[in-house]
Design an enzyme around this catalytic site. Structure first.
Site, mmCIF file in Angstrom:
data_model
loop_
_atom_site.group_PDB
_atom_site.id
_atom_site.type_symbol
_atom_site.label_atom_id
_atom_site.label_comp_id
_atom_site.label_asym_id
_atom_site.label_seq_id
_atom_site.Cartn_x
_atom_site.Cartn_y
_atom_site.Cartn_z
ATOM 1 N N TYR A 175 -49.452 -45.650 31.559
ATOM 2 C CA TYR A 175 -50.042 -46.566 30.568
ATOM 3 C C TYR A 175 -51.538 -46.279 30.442
ATOM 4 O O TYR A 175 -52.382 -47.066 30.884
ATOM 5 C CB TYR A 175 -49.836 -48.020 30.994
ATOM 6 C CG TYR A 175 -48.451 -48.611 30.731
ATOM 7 C CD1 TYR A 175 -47.483 -47.920 30.017
ATOM 8 C CD2 TYR A 175 -48.118 -49.885 31.192
ATOM 9 C CE1 TYR A 175 -46.231 -48.477 29.776
ATOM 10 C CE2 TYR A 175 -46.876 -50.443 30.955
ATOM 11 C CZ TYR A 175 -45.937 -49.733 30.252
ATOM 12 O OH TYR A 175 -44.703 -50.299 30.014
HETATM 13 N N1 LIG Z 1 -39.770 -50.785 29.547
HETATM 14 C C1 LIG Z 1 -40.279 -50.389 28.405
HETATM 15 O O1 LIG Z 1 -39.828 -49.406 27.833
HETATM 16 C C2 LIG Z 1 -41.412 -51.148 27.788
HETATM 17 C C3 LIG Z 1 -41.785 -50.881 26.460
HETATM 18 C C4 LIG Z 1 -42.818 -51.618 25.897
HETATM 19 C C5 LIG Z 1 -43.463 -52.609 26.640
HETATM 20 N N2 LIG Z 1 -43.097 -52.838 27.929
HETATM 21 C C6 LIG Z 1 -43.764 -53.884 28.737
HETATM 22 O O2 LIG Z 1 -43.718 -55.116 28.027
HETATM 23 C C7 LIG Z 1 -45.016 -55.682 27.941
HETATM 24 C C8 LIG Z 1 -45.174 -56.479 26.655
HETATM 25 O O3 LIG Z 1 -44.769 -55.723 25.532
HETATM 26 P P1 LIG Z 1 -45.718 -55.401 24.286
HETATM 27 O O4 LIG Z 1 -47.130 -55.491 24.669
HETATM 28 O O5 LIG Z 1 -45.176 -54.153 23.705
HETATM 29 O O6 LIG Z 1 -45.361 -56.498 23.206
HETATM 30 P P2 LIG Z 1 -45.421 -58.089 23.112
HETATM 31 O O7 LIG Z 1 -45.601 -58.701 24.422
HETATM 32 O O8 LIG Z 1 -44.224 -58.437 22.309
HETATM 33 O O9 LIG Z 1 -46.697 -58.322 22.183
HETATM 34 C C9 LIG Z 1 -47.995 -58.044 22.606
HETATM 35 C C10 LIG Z 1 -48.918 -58.295 21.428
HETATM 36 O O10 LIG Z 1 -48.984 -59.701 21.137
HETATM 37 C C11 LIG Z 1 -50.338 -60.108 21.039
HETATM 38 N N3 LIG Z 1 -50.451 -61.492 21.514
HETATM 39 C C12 LIG Z 1 -50.225 -61.958 22.762
HETATM 40 N N4 LIG Z 1 -50.414 -63.292 22.809
HETATM 41 C C13 LIG Z 1 -50.795 -63.672 21.580
HETATM 42 C C14 LIG Z 1 -51.133 -64.913 21.011
HETATM 43 N N5 LIG Z 1 -51.115 -66.035 21.724
HETATM 44 N N6 LIG Z 1 -51.484 -64.936 19.692
HETATM 45 C C15 LIG Z 1 -51.491 -63.805 18.937
HETATM 46 N N7 LIG Z 1 -51.178 -62.593 19.437
HETATM 47 C C16 LIG Z 1 -50.829 -62.533 20.749
HETATM 48 C C17 LIG Z 1 -51.075 -59.153 21.951
HETATM 49 O O11 LIG Z 1 -52.419 -59.088 21.575
HETATM 50 P P3 LIG Z 1 -53.602 -58.762 22.616
HETATM 51 O O12 LIG Z 1 -53.147 -57.587 23.450
HETATM 52 O O13 LIG Z 1 -54.737 -58.452 21.720
HETATM 53 O O14 LIG Z 1 -53.822 -59.993 23.437
HETATM 54 C C18 LIG Z 1 -50.352 -57.850 21.683
HETATM 55 O O15 LIG Z 1 -50.842 -57.247 20.522
HETATM 56 C C19 LIG Z 1 -45.954 -54.479 28.029
HETATM 57 O O16 LIG Z 1 -47.236 -54.839 28.484
HETATM 58 C C20 LIG Z 1 -45.232 -53.588 29.024
HETATM 59 O O17 LIG Z 1 -45.549 -54.009 30.341
HETATM 60 C C21 LIG Z 1 -42.073 -52.123 28.498
#
Ligand SMILES: NC(=O)c1ccc[n+]([C@@H]2O[C@H](COP(=O)([O-])OP(=O)(O)OC[C@H]3O[C@@H](n4cnc5c(N)ncnc54)[C@H](OP(=O)(O)O)[C@@H]3O)[C@@H](O)[C@H]2O)c1
Length: 330
Positions: free
Chosen positions: A52
């Protein structure tokens, strides 16, 4: 509440991917404040990745965690850290025994003083039988290198095969109102039957469901998401319309859309007896982490109302793109 690596975790975790897997990393102070806010709220499951990071900053995600725990050693015992690894330089999965052990050792080296609690090969290596992969991971547990085994982005069938030879502690898959397949493709059934905690990644559909793009008709940023089919110019507006409906539902209830997205996930524990879910929203500031703390659950009527919204909407575009799907065990 689930138990992982000998500790009670949840009910919600924190995804750390967006702190460092971007052109410019979130400043350390802000990242540490976000992590600390989550831990103080009891959200003690932290989800990280060996890869990451931007290419010029190898293992920065792990280095952030290491620095956090050096600064705040009082959280060492409280937090459960899960790390994805075993990905080669060209992003292909590498799960032969040597590569798995090398990845585990490298993660542990960067993470110190924190121990590697949960390790997960990020993607299934099609060249190595899953039974062999989890047997190697069991050896890592025996050797005291890791405390728990997780699999990431595997199908229900692969999980079932893995569970037949080895206790699997967790499985990390995408689950959100935009990606509902795990409830119908056998994943939740297999996980519940085998006592596997389901870690739900991208619970906000990468920001859509949290209202991150409200008022936008296209994706403007310079990060990985611009390459996802759901964010393509032809799909963005339709998907934003669906998330607007969920946003309006949240407004009527006097809560945040992000909280609704997490409560909707947690409701599925009621629908699948024995299922343990832990969503891992990504949030890059303490303010956002606070906004995502959920202190309510959905009633049956509220859940059904959301289901009606989802049934009336078409989520456009796949959850990844053709290149990414190549390494997904779907
Ligand atoms: N196993 C896998 O293949 C895989 C793939 C993808 C992700 N992941 C894991 O899953 C975690 C989360 O997934 P993700 O980051 O892809 O997507 P997510 O959690 O669905 O969405 C994250 C996004 O939402 C925004 N956000 C968070 N809280 C908010 C709020 N209260 N109001 C408005 N926007 C908000 C964040 O903005 P900010 O960042 O600007 O706060 C970021 O842009 C990752 O960190 C990773 O650890 C795993």
């Amino acid at each position: 509440m689930s138990t992982l690596a000998g500790k009670a975790i949840g009910p919600i975790g924190l995804g750390l991917m967006n702190l460092t897997w971007r052109p410019v990393s979130v400043p350390r102070e802000q990242a540490f404040a976000a992590i600390k806010t989550a831990l103080d709220a009891g959200y003690n499951f932290l989800n990280a990745g060996e890869f990451y990071n931007a290419p010029e900053r190898p293992c920065e995600n792990l280095d952030y965690l290491s620095e956090f725990f050096k600064k705040y050693p009082e959280y060492l015992d409280k937090a459960v850290v899960s790390v994805k690894g075993a990905i080669g330089p060209d992003f292909s999965p590498q799960s032969d025994p040597e590569s798995l052990m090398a990845s585990i050792d490298n993660i542990a080296k960067h993470l110190a003083p924190k121990t590697l609690d949960v390790f997960e090969p990020a993607r299934v290596d099609a060249n190595v039988p899953i039974e062999d992969i989890v047997t190697t991971l069991a050896k890592a547990v025996e050797a005291g290198k890791i405390k728990a085994i997780s699999l990431s982005e595997v199908s229900a069938k692969t999980l079932e095969k893995a569970c037949a030879v080895q206790k699997i502690d967790a499985v990390e898959i995408e689950f959100s109102m935009f990606t509902t397949e795990p409830r119908s493709n056998g994943m939740f059934k297999v996980a519940a039957e085998n006592g596997v905690t389901v870690v739900c990644y991208s619970p906000f559909a990468r920001g859509f469901l949290a209202g991150a793009f409200r008022g936008q008709t296209k994706y403007n940023g310079d990060d990985l998401r611009q390459h996802f089919d759901r964010f393509s110019p032809e799909n963005f507006a339709a998907n934003q319309r669906t998330s607007d409906l969920i946003y309006e539902f949240a407004e009527r209830k006097g809560v945040r859309a992000s909280q609704v997205a997490l409560a909707w996930i947690m409701y599925h524990e009621k629908l699948f007896p024995g299922l343990q879910l832990i969503p891992i929203p990504g949030a890059s500031s303490p303010e956002r982490v606070k906004e995502n703390i959920v202190d309510f659950s959905l009633t049956d009527d509220e859940f059904n109302e959301l289901e009606q919204i989802l049934a009336s909407a078409e989520i456009k575009g796949g959850r990844a793109n053709a290149v990414m799907i190549k390494h997904m065990d779907v």
